[in-house]
Write a protein that holds these residues in place. Sequence first.
Motif, PDB file in Angstrom:
ATOM      1  N   CYS A  70      49.958  30.798  44.875  1.00 19.11           N
ATOM      2  CA  CYS A  70      49.171  30.869  46.115  1.00 19.11           C
ATOM      3  C   CYS A  70      49.761  29.976  47.206  1.00 19.11           C
ATOM      4  N   LEU A  71      50.320  28.833  46.822  1.00 23.27           N
ATOM      5  CA  LEU A  71      50.960  27.970  47.811  1.00 23.27           C
ATOM      6  C   LEU A  71      52.185  28.661  48.389  1.00 23.27           C
ATOM      7  N   ARG A  72      52.986  29.285  47.521  1.00 20.10           N
ATOM      8  CA  ARG A  72      54.163  30.017  47.997  1.00 20.10           C
ATOM      9  C   ARG A  72      53.744  31.137  48.946  1.00 20.10           C
ATOM     10  N   ALA A  73      52.710  31.897  48.575  1.00 21.64           N
ATOM     11  CA  ALA A  73      52.233  32.998  49.418  1.00 21.64           C
ATOM     12  C   ALA A  73      51.694  32.474  50.750  1.00 21.64           C
ATOM     13  N   ALA A  74      51.007  31.337  50.730  1.00 25.03           N
ATOM     14  CA  ALA A  74      50.474  30.759  51.964  1.00 25.03           C
ATOM     15  C   ALA A  74      51.597  30.294  52.876  1.00 25.03           C
ATOM     16  N   LEU A  75      52.655  29.736  52.297  1.00 21.37           N
ATOM     17  CA  LEU A  75      53.808  29.318  53.099  1.00 21.37           C
ATOM     18  C   LEU A  75      54.450  30.520  53.774  1.00 21.37           C
TER      19      LEU A  75
END
Length: 93
Positions: A70-75
Amino acid sequence: MTVDISVEPVDPSRCPLCGAVVACGVVALGSGKTGSGGGIGSEVQCWCLDWPRLPASARLGVGACLCPACLRAALVAAGVPVDGTAAVPDTPG
């Protein structure tokens, strides 16, 4: 007018977006915070600090850490370049 302020408490060990377990590197080492304290001259930091910074506007309303996916997708959604960073998953090969 009635306002419902009942909010489910945030579980800091779970990603608030997908519910996956989030293993904070700092907490896993028993420090509970970044900075020195793990020994003489040692610094303890979480894995997510090796990733690009997520703009504050993309973090608003999230009361806990995101899991790696989710952090990767948010970035990516925030337009933050992730190529060549720790946010790019290892590719077999």
